[in-house]
Scaffold this motif. Structure first.
Motif, PDB file in Angstrom:
ATOM      1  N   HIS A 296      34.268  -8.732   7.012  1.00  0.00           N
ATOM      2  CA  HIS A 296      34.721  -7.450   7.568  1.00  0.00           C
ATOM      3  C   HIS A 296      35.911  -7.650   8.506  1.00  0.00           C
ATOM      4  N   ARG A 300      39.610  -6.150   8.111  1.00  0.00           N
ATOM      5  CA  ARG A 300      40.272  -5.317   9.116  1.00  0.00           C
ATOM      6  C   ARG A 300      41.573  -5.956   9.589  1.00  0.00           C
ATOM      7  N   LEU A 304      43.116  -4.367   4.882  1.00  0.00           N
ATOM      8  CA  LEU A 304      43.326  -2.917   4.903  1.00  0.00           C
ATOM      9  C   LEU A 304      44.707  -2.565   5.456  1.00  0.00           C
ATOM     10  N   PRO A 307      44.078  -0.722   9.390  1.00  0.00           N
ATOM     11  CA  PRO A 307      42.712  -0.917   9.910  1.00  0.00           C
ATOM     12  C   PRO A 307      42.505  -0.228  11.249  1.00  0.00           C
ATOM     13  N   GLU A 308      43.577  -0.085  12.014  1.00  0.00           N
ATOM     14  CA  GLU A 308      43.428   0.471  13.363  1.00  0.00           C
ATOM     15  C   GLU A 308      43.189   1.984  13.335  1.00  0.00           C
ATOM     16  N   ASP A 523      42.588   3.012   1.793  1.00  0.00           N
ATOM     17  CA  ASP A 523      42.045   3.019   3.150  1.00  0.00           C
ATOM     18  C   ASP A 523      40.533   3.080   3.177  1.00  0.00           C
ATOM     19  N   GLU A 524      39.979   3.631   2.121  1.00  0.00           N
ATOM     20  CA  GLU A 524      38.523   3.691   2.035  1.00  0.00           C
ATOM     21  C   GLU A 524      38.131   3.839   0.575  1.00  0.00           C
ATOM     22  N   ALA A 550      34.459   0.812   7.826  1.00  0.00           N
ATOM     23  CA  ALA A 550      35.674   1.632   7.901  1.00  0.00           C
ATOM     24  C   ALA A 550      36.182   1.995   6.513  1.00  0.00           C
ATOM     25  N   ALA A 551      35.737   1.274   5.496  1.00  0.00           N
ATOM     26  CA  ALA A 551      36.200   1.535   4.131  1.00  0.00           C
ATOM     27  C   ALA A 551      35.089   2.136   3.279  1.00  0.00           C
ATOM     28  N   GLN A 614      33.421   2.140  12.874  1.00  0.00           N
ATOM     29  CA  GLN A 614      34.506   1.776  11.954  1.00  0.00           C
ATOM     30  C   GLN A 614      35.198   0.461  12.324  1.00  0.00           C
ATOM     31  N   HIS A 615      35.207   0.133  13.617  1.00  0.00           N
ATOM     32  CA  HIS A 615      35.941  -1.071  14.029  1.00  0.00           C
ATOM     33  C   HIS A 615      35.055  -2.153  14.620  1.00  0.00           C
TER      34      HIS A 615
END
Ligand code: GLA
Length: 715
Positions: A296, A300, A304, A307-308, A523-524, A550-551, A614-615
């Motif tokens: 993950h 991130r 991705l 990612p932020e 993005d997802e 997050a994805a 998500q992060h």
């Protein structure tokens, strides 16, 4: 200290990540072998291992050494699974690669090592590439093949070009973890004893696949969620692929990963290069949970595109109205969605051409004039006035035979001459390997996004590729399987570079296209068409093994669920969907005012905790999801979020406490009520990890009890 160290005399290269070391060696017989993969060692500690190599002795029937090779070729005295298979002019096989030099390079975000080889006779140049980053335990590898012959020379036929083979160190036994599944039942985790022989996961469908996903993790049978050694291998590719593990009687196990399915060949012409997609490897001694967190974090930090970015809460009416969309009804439901706090409104299938059902219209990407008499402008503007971003569903790779596009360009579809074009869901696949098809797709997508300032595309792919021919490339048609996927990547990449604000969701009949190749440009992912919260728990559990929350798009939809008929309380549905990127997909016209009020509260609560989800670092706790009490925990800075699920009341009471993981033992954590913000009970990280978070009072009810707990580090 550079993460790539070499001992040129002994031909050893050692790659270091924060916690691990991965080392290679050109053995005296010229083969490039993996010397070590495990906990971090210095190059001085690694080099002596060259003297201790204990390749089990062979016989005149087999030499067991090829499992330790980085790219075992089809050739010489090797009988294992080849990672590279080349047929040279005259039908000559048996590649003979000789070491030709190394290059180490510092890159913007990491360090790269290239090890070059050439065939002893034919002008084939092979480079094995390696990349490591200073803050990721993932090692990235890929391969470039080049024909160095002069124009007019015969091509080499590449029968297999894997991105690399990974050797699992010797252990008493081996177990694998992987996912299997089907449409509406994706990413079901399987953890089984690894048999002797060859064990293959593969996909021949042309997307990443529903029935397997391109990764495999290994342990010696004793690893648990938070303890033990785990080695993971993944492939960053969204077309057909094969990952084969071979477990040998002599006690070795290697995993080779690459694009293309068995039987697919590639004609490598003079001056042409074939670059494989990356294969990624990770080692951890912290169990499956740590392996997932390493994946993950890598996703991130290095995969991705944004990612932020905090993923917005979206609304999509697919399950609410299916194909029945028009300006007025979409605006009506958009108002309801906006009122709940939704931030992104996405119109799904049915808005274009003659697409009022799945029998017609794919390929005719203009608004259906009966449904959108004034184009998409009024809806897009209306949605924006409601304070939401606007997104659209598209399926650029597909065409219905009943479409103007197909009538004009029947030759654009993937097909063989003299063969049927079998339809699935009444559609055929456009050949994205063709320049004209890509130019067409990019053209209309670019206009669509520009004209309406589209913020989000759900890029779907709703059938497998069959009859994979490319008549214009007679004699070399198999390259379709590679070029189609590359073509999709290219169109997405171009689109994103002209529209940097655009966000894209990858979908292929739900989760049929998720991998680290597509995640580098979307993005997802629409995780599954199955939105039944109960089924989603196991789907999301499998998804989380490799891919970050997050994805992972997850919607709250209607109950009973339209696909499974299961009735699940709204709160439970929210708790499951909130553990990823929350979306709403129900028919809001049919939700009661109490349900709408609850939804509003949960959406507001999600916005307060979504950064952690998500992060943050994710921990899977408790029992297997769906059986007994399970939980997912996220830790991000001072914020901790825990979702607890107990779907079925059992004769024995639910566990009283849930031991959390990943907290600071000396810090104090205070509970903060998710919806009211009210502050409650405080405990130290040590207590929460050793004794646990009290949960029985939260999930003591009957079936479908769940809880969302927020904790904040206060000192
Ligand atoms: C696929 C997707 C669904 C929906 C439909 C539209 O099945 O997975 O979410 O978009 O296509 O036809």
């Amino acid at each position: 200290m550079t993460p790539i160290a070499a001992d040129p005399d002994r031909r050893v290269w050692s790659l270091s990540t924060p916690n691990t070391t991965y080392a290679m060696h050109v053995a005296p017989d010229g083969r490039l072998v993996q010397l070590y993969w495990g906990a971090r060692l210095s190059v001085d500690e690694v080099v002596p291992l060259t003297q201790q190599r204990t390749t089990a002795s062979g016989s005149s029937f087999h030499l067991p050494g090829d499992v330790e090779e980085q790219l075992p070729v089809d050739g010489g005295t090797r009988w294992g699974v080849p990672s590279l298979q080349v047929t040279f002019p005259g039908g000559v096989r048996s590649a003979e690669l000789e070491f030709a030099g190394d290059t180490v390079e510092a890159e913007e975000n990491g360090h790269r090592l290239d090890l070059a080889f050439t065939d002893g006779h034919f002008p084939l140049h092979v480079v094995l590439h390696y990349r490591v980053r200073e803050d990721s335990d993932v090692v990235e590898r890929w391969v470039t093949l080049k024909h160095l012959g002069a124009e007019g020379e015969e091509p080499f036929v590449i029968g297999r070009a894997d991105s690399g083979s990974w050797l699992a160190p010797e252990r008493a036994d081996y177990r694998y973890s992987a996912v299997t599944g089907a449409w509406a039942a994706e990413t079901q985790l399987v953890r089984e004893h690894m048999p002797f022989g060859e064990f293959t996961l593969a996909n021949r469908c042309g997307n990443t696949g529903h029935h397997a996903n391109p990764w495999l993790m290994l342990d010696d049978g004793t690893a648990t969620e938070e303890h033990g050694e785990v080695w993971g291998v993944a492939l960053a590719w969204s077309g057909t692929w094969r990952i084969t593990a071979q477990r040998r009687f002599e006690g070795r196990l290697a995993v080779t990963a690459g694009f293309g399915h068995d039987g697919v060949t590639w004609q490598l012409r003079p001056a042409e290069e074939l670059t494989t997609p990356p294969t990624l490897g990770v080692y951890t001694d912290g169990g499956f949970g740590a392996a997932s967190r390493a994946w993950h974090r890598h996703a991130r930090a290095y995969v991705l595109p944004h990612p932020e970015a905090v993923r917005p809460v979206l609304y999509n009416s697919w399950e609410a109205v299916w194909f029945d969309v028009n300006e007025q009804s979409q605006l009506e439901i958009a108002r309801k969605a906006a009122d709940l706090g939704v931030e992104l409104f996405v119109m799904d299938d049915g808005w274009f051409g003659k697409r009022t059902n799945d029998r017609a219209g794919l390929g005719d990407w203009w608004p259906n004039p009966d449904r959108f008499p004034n184009g998409l402008g009024p809806l897009a503007d209306g949605v924006r006035k409601l304070g939401m971003a606007f997104g659209l569903w598209v399926e650029p790779e597909m065409v219905n035979p009943d479409s103007d596009l197909y009538r004009a360009h029947p030759d654009w579809t993937i097909h063989f001459p003299h063969r049927r074009r079998d339809e699935l869901r009444q559609q055929l696949v456009l050949n994205f390997g063709r320049d004209d098809v890509r130019a067409w797709a990019h053209g209309w997508l670019d206009r669509l996004v520009a004209d309406h300032g589209i913020d989000f595309l759900k890029w779907d792919m709703n059938r497998a590729i069959s009859q994979g021919g490319w008549p214009e490339r007679a004699g070399d048609q198999d390259r379709l399987w590679i070029e189609h996927t590359r073509g999709v990547y290219e169109v997405i990449d171009r689109l994103r570079s002209t529209h940097p604000r655009l966000r894209i969701e990858s979908c292929s009949g739900g989760g049929g296209r998720v991998d680290y190749g597509i995640l580098a440009r979307t993005d997802e992912v629409w995780t599954s068409d199955n939105t039944d919260a109960y089924h989603r728990q196991s789907i999301q559990h499998g998804y989380s093994q490799l891919y970050p929350a997050a994805a992972m798009a997850a919607w709250v939809t209607d109950s009973p669920n339209p696909i499974t008929g299961r009735t699940v309380p709204l709160e439970y549905r929210f708790h499951v969907a909130m553990s990823g990127v929350l979306g709403i997909g129900g028919n809001l016209h049919e939700w009661s005012s109490e349900e709408l009020a609850q939804a509003r509260e949960w959406i507001a609560a999600y916005k307060r905790i979504r950064v952690a989800i998500q992060h943050g670092d994710q921990y899977r706790l408790g029992a297997e999801p769906g059986r007994g009490l399970s939980a997912v925990e996220y830790v991000h800075g001072d914020d901790v979020v825990v979702f607890v699920y107990h779907p079925h009341a059992t004769v024995s009471p639910a566990p009283g406490h849930l031991r959390l993981v990943g907290l600071d033992p000396d810090a104090s954590y205070q509970e903060v009520a998710l919806t009211t913000g009210e502050r409650g009970h405080t405990a130290t990280g040590r207590v929460l990890m050793a004794a646990g978070l009290p949960v029985r009072r939260r999930v003591a009810g009957g079936d479908w009890s769940s809880a969302a707990v927020r904790l904040q580090r206060i000192r």
